[in-house]
Design a protein around this motif. Structure first.
Motif, mmCIF file in Angstrom:
data_model
loop_
_atom_site.group_PDB
_atom_site.id
_atom_site.type_symbol
_atom_site.label_atom_id
_atom_site.label_comp_id
_atom_site.label_asym_id
_atom_site.label_seq_id
_atom_site.Cartn_x
_atom_site.Cartn_y
_atom_site.Cartn_z
ATOM 1 N N HIS A 107 0.851 -1.180 0.000
ATOM 2 C CA HIS A 107 0.000 0.000 0.000
ATOM 3 C C HIS A 107 0.893 1.239 0.000
ATOM 4 O O HIS A 107 1.744 1.387 0.873
ATOM 5 N N VAL A 108 0.695 2.097 -0.970
ATOM 6 C CA VAL A 108 1.478 3.335 -1.112
ATOM 7 C C VAL A 108 0.719 4.457 -0.432
ATOM 8 O O VAL A 108 -0.451 4.717 -0.743
ATOM 9 N N LEU A 109 1.410 5.157 0.507
ATOM 10 C CA LEU A 109 0.761 6.177 1.329
ATOM 11 C C LEU A 109 1.046 7.602 0.864
ATOM 12 O O LEU A 109 0.462 8.544 1.410
ATOM 13 N N ALA A 110 1.954 7.770 -0.126
ATOM 14 C CA ALA A 110 2.287 9.123 -0.579
ATOM 15 C C ALA A 110 2.662 9.074 -2.051
ATOM 16 O O ALA A 110 3.348 8.151 -2.507
ATOM 17 N N GLU A 111 2.199 10.053 -2.779
ATOM 18 C CA GLU A 111 2.530 10.120 -4.207
ATOM 19 C C GLU A 111 4.001 10.490 -4.368
ATOM 20 O O GLU A 111 4.459 11.510 -3.834
ATOM 21 N N PRO A 112 4.788 9.696 -5.081
ATOM 22 C CA PRO A 112 6.200 10.016 -5.273
ATOM 23 C C PRO A 112 6.387 11.086 -6.342
ATOM 24 O O PRO A 112 5.519 11.306 -7.190
ATOM 25 N N VAL A 113 7.537 11.752 -6.270
ATOM 26 C CA VAL A 113 7.915 12.694 -7.326
ATOM 27 C C VAL A 113 8.526 11.892 -8.462
ATOM 28 O O VAL A 113 9.434 11.083 -8.242
ATOM 29 N N PRO A 114 8.032 12.064 -9.700
ATOM 30 C CA PRO A 114 8.592 11.294 -10.814
ATOM 31 C C PRO A 114 10.110 11.495 -10.919
ATOM 32 O O PRO A 114 10.612 12.614 -10.861
ATOM 33 N N GLY A 115 10.817 10.401 -11.037
ATOM 34 C CA GLY A 115 12.267 10.454 -11.214
ATOM 35 C C GLY A 115 13.059 10.592 -9.935
ATOM 36 O O GLY A 115 14.275 10.367 -9.927
ATOM 37 N N ARG A 116 12.394 10.967 -8.846
ATOM 38 C CA ARG A 116 13.113 11.125 -7.579
ATOM 39 C C ARG A 116 13.538 9.751 -7.048
ATOM 40 O O ARG A 116 12.816 8.777 -7.203
ATOM 41 N N PHE A 117 14.694 9.722 -6.452
ATOM 42 C CA PHE A 117 15.294 8.509 -5.894
ATOM 43 C C PHE A 117 15.757 7.532 -6.974
ATOM 44 O O PHE A 117 16.019 6.363 -6.680
ATOM 45 N N ILE A 118 15.856 8.016 -8.213
ATOM 46 C CA ILE A 118 16.428 7.197 -9.284
ATOM 47 C C ILE A 118 17.733 7.851 -9.737
ATOM 48 O O ILE A 118 17.739 9.003 -10.171
ATOM 49 N N ARG A 119 18.815 7.128 -9.597
ATOM 50 C CA ARG A 119 20.119 7.603 -10.071
ATOM 51 C C ARG A 119 20.243 7.218 -11.539
ATOM 52 O O ARG A 119 20.311 6.038 -11.883
ATOM 53 N N ARG A 120 20.305 8.214 -12.395
ATOM 54 C CA ARG A 120 20.250 7.958 -13.829
ATOM 55 C C ARG A 120 21.602 7.539 -14.394
ATOM 56 O O ARG A 120 22.662 7.971 -13.925
ATOM 57 N N THR A 121 21.562 6.717 -15.415
ATOM 58 C CA THR A 121 22.775 6.262 -16.098
ATOM 59 C C THR A 121 23.606 7.447 -16.567
ATOM 60 O O THR A 121 23.087 8.346 -17.250
ATOM 61 N N GLY A 122 24.868 7.478 -16.192
ATOM 62 C CA GLY A 122 25.784 8.510 -16.661
ATOM 63 C C GLY A 122 25.562 9.884 -16.075
ATOM 64 O O GLY A 122 26.182 10.849 -16.534
ATOM 65 N N GLU A 123 24.709 10.015 -15.038
ATOM 66 C CA GLU A 123 24.461 11.360 -14.506
ATOM 67 C C GLU A 123 25.695 11.931 -13.819
ATOM 68 O O GLU A 123 25.858 13.150 -13.723
ATOM 69 N N ASP A 124 26.591 11.071 -13.342
ATOM 70 C CA ASP A 124 27.847 11.543 -12.734
ATOM 71 C C ASP A 124 28.900 11.765 -13.813
ATOM 72 O O ASP A 124 29.577 12.791 -13.832
ATOM 73 N N ALA A 125 29.018 10.817 -14.729
ATOM 74 C CA ALA A 125 29.993 10.953 -15.815
ATOM 75 C C ALA A 125 29.608 10.029 -16.957
ATOM 76 O O ALA A 125 29.304 8.853 -16.750
ATOM 77 N N GLU A 126 29.605 10.575 -18.153
ATOM 78 C CA GLU A 126 29.369 9.748 -19.338
ATOM 79 C C GLU A 126 30.622 8.934 -19.646
ATOM 80 O O GLU A 126 31.714 9.224 -19.167
ATOM 81 N N SER A 127 30.462 7.915 -20.466
ATOM 82 C CA SER A 127 31.613 7.127 -20.894
ATOM 83 C C SER A 127 32.605 8.023 -21.628
ATOM 84 O O SER A 127 32.233 8.838 -22.470
ATOM 85 N N GLY A 128 33.900 7.906 -21.277
ATOM 86 C CA GLY A 128 34.928 8.720 -21.909
ATOM 87 C C GLY A 128 35.166 10.065 -21.247
ATOM 88 O O GLY A 128 35.990 10.851 -21.719
ATOM 89 N N THR A 129 34.474 10.337 -20.143
ATOM 90 C CA THR A 129 34.664 11.607 -19.427
ATOM 91 C C THR A 129 36.004 11.596 -18.689
ATOM 92 O O THR A 129 36.370 10.602 -18.061
ATOM 93 N N THR A 130 36.734 12.701 -18.751
ATOM 94 C CA THR A 130 37.971 12.825 -17.988
ATOM 95 C C THR A 130 37.627 13.107 -16.533
ATOM 96 O O THR A 130 36.992 14.117 -16.213
ATOM 97 N N VAL A 131 38.044 12.201 -15.652
ATOM 98 C CA VAL A 131 37.775 12.388 -14.225
ATOM 99 C C VAL A 131 38.994 12.917 -13.486
ATOM 100 O O VAL A 131 38.863 13.518 -12.417
ATOM 101 N N LEU A 132 40.191 12.719 -14.041
ATOM 102 C CA LEU A 132 41.416 13.238 -13.438
ATOM 103 C C LEU A 132 42.372 13.647 -14.544
ATOM 104 O O LEU A 132 42.583 12.907 -15.498
ATOM 105 N N HIS A 133 42.932 14.834 -14.411
ATOM 106 C CA HIS A 133 43.909 15.310 -15.378
ATOM 107 C C HIS A 133 45.321 14.976 -14.923
ATOM 108 O O HIS A 133 45.600 14.844 -13.722
ATOM 109 N N ALA A 134 46.224 14.839 -15.876
ATOM 110 C CA ALA A 134 47.630 14.614 -15.563
ATOM 111 C C ALA A 134 48.138 15.727 -14.657
ATOM 112 O O ALA A 134 47.765 16.892 -14.813
ATOM 113 N N GLY A 135 48.963 15.353 -13.687
ATOM 114 C CA GLY A 135 49.499 16.316 -12.747
ATOM 115 C C GLY A 135 48.794 16.330 -11.416
ATOM 116 O O GLY A 135 49.306 16.913 -10.459
#
Length: 443
Positions: free
Chosen positions: A161-189
């Motif tokens: 039984h669901v007691l509260a209407e959820p916000v669409p998309g909330r609590f879903i971590r989307r694919t690549g939202e932190d970094a897409e494939s091929g993103t530079t996460v650390l630079h030389a140096g």
């Protein structure tokens, strides 16, 4: 008032210099000597190391993600994946009942079908079914209804039984939202921190390409020096520079491959240095014997040997300095022997050079603003770097000389209390309590 370092510090005394040098040679600025040193720095090679061994190493090439981060849409909560249209308007007074058709624990690769009026129980980090567009936290549900009384959730349920209407998309971590494939996460140096290592692991790598640590030989000179722990006889003092410089090299990213204590014997010093191979050593850091006294062994041995040159700098402590390449081509950093002078000289000249060898970004260190909590003297025409303790009272840091004796470059026992170097401009001869001074924090 704290006495000036001129008293009792022969390595800083211009009266020991030959007349031509003391009268006609203009001292170089700190910046001029830094430029000379950095202009001739070479870079070390690269090596690949596992992440477990990469802490504090320096990234040699940019690190890019091998896949998206996150890899897939996943839940940030324990709860139920649902179609938002099925639970629109849900409240505790008017709950919406859904059929639980599947479980999706963390680590599951399944993508359950989610028909209308259904829910999939999901755990934190579990993939969200492709047909779901919302997650209802378990706190906003009960798992069955019994005779009009809400009861605690159970492990095995057929409905929720669901007691509260959820916000669409909330609590879903989307694919690549932190970094897409091929993103530079650390630079030389970049210097690798625990957080940076986590980023590399998340990017899909178990190893990283890093700059090889500069291999450094530390040489302390002086016939008056004895190994620490050895009871010193009259005229002898414990060698503190070897411990100091070894730790500074390691802190700056280098590795000390050998250490030596050499008496004031130019032939013995040259024999030691000539035996070093550039295939095994990237730099030599020497302390002592760089001024113009009768027993200044480093200057006597290395003048006209390779390309090592010596100069006077408009600074205190650390006025006499030497730098160049030995006959073998190995860079040699020749620092004054008084321990405070060695510390200051390392921070200003050797640390930036090691950073350049490691391909770290070498920028002029920011001089922070501080308030003097005590008074002391400073030599005219020379920029002063004095070890200080630091207090924070909500405004500008308050600094005081860490040594009761003030700015003497021999005052090594009190170095343990030093947290920074106070920087006093060349035109200032007296610092009074409440004056503003510069501050360089020590590592």
């Amino acid at each position: 008032m704290v006495p000036s370092e001129h008293a009792g510090d022969p390595s800083e005394d211009t009266s020991n210099l030959p007349p031509a040098e003391s009268l006609t040679a203009e001292p170089l600025t700190v910046e001029q000597w830094q430029e000379r040193v950095l202009a001739s720095v070479g870079r070390t090679g690269d090596e690949t190391v596992p992440l477990a061994d990469a802490q504090a190493r320096t990234v040699a090439v940019d690190v890019r993600t091998r896949h998206p981060v996150p890899l897939f849409d996943n839940s940030s909560m324990d709860g139920y994946a649902v179609r938002h249209s099925d639970v629109r308007g849900a409240t505790p007074e008017h709950p919406v009942q859904l059929v639980v058709v599947a479980d999706a624990p963390a680590g599951s690769g399944a993508d359950p079908v989610l028909p209308a009026g259904a829910a999939v129980r999901v755990m934190t980090g579990a993939p969200v079914p492709s047909q779901a567009d919302a997650v209802v936290p378990v706190e906003d549900t009960v798992e069955h209804h019994d005779a009009g009384r809400w009861v605690e959730p159970t492990d095995q349920v057929a409905s929720v039984h669901v007691l509260a209407e959820p916000v669409p998309g909330r609590f879903i971590r989307r694919t690549g939202e932190d970094a897409e494939s091929g993103t530079t996460v650390l630079h030389a140096g970049r210097v690798l921190t625990p957080a940076a290592l986590a980023s590399i692991a998340a990017a899909g790598w178990d190893a990283v390409r890093v700059s090889r640590r500069p291999r450094v030989v530390v040489v302390s000179t002086g016939s008056e020096l004895v190994a620490p722990g050895t009871p010193p006889s009259r005229g002898m003092i414990p060698d503190s520079n070897t411990a100091l410089l070894t730790a500074l090299v390691q802190d700056a990213g280098g590795v000390v491959v050998d250490r030596a204590l050499v008496s004031d014997d130019p032939a013995r010093l040259l024999a030691l240095l000539d035996a070093l191979s550039p295939d095994q050593v990237d730099a030599v850091v020497l302390s002592g014997g760089v001024s113009a006294g009768a027993f200044d062994v480093v200057k006597a041995a290395l003048t006209d040997h390779g390309s090592v040159t010596f100069a006077r700098l408009a600074m205190q402590p650390g006025k006499p300095q030497g730098f160049g390449r030995l006959a073998s081509g190995i860079p040699a950093y020749c620092l004054p022997g008084n321990p405070v002078s060695s510390l200051v000289s390392f921070e200003l000249f050797v640390r930036p050079a090691l950073a350049a060898m490691l391909r770290r970004s070498v920028t002029r260190r920011e001089v922070l603003e501080a308030t003097a909590g005590a008074g002391w003297s400073s030599p005219a025409g020379r920029r002063q770097y004095i070890p200080v303790s630091v207090e924070h009272d909500g405004g500008a840091p308050v600094v005081r000389p860490s040594a009761a004796g003030g700015s003497g470059s021999h005052l090594v026992a009190s170095l343990a209390a030093a947290e920074a170097l106070a920087v006093v401009a060349e035109g200032v001869t007296e610092v009074r309590p409440g004056d503003r001074v510069g501050m360089l924090p020590l590592a």
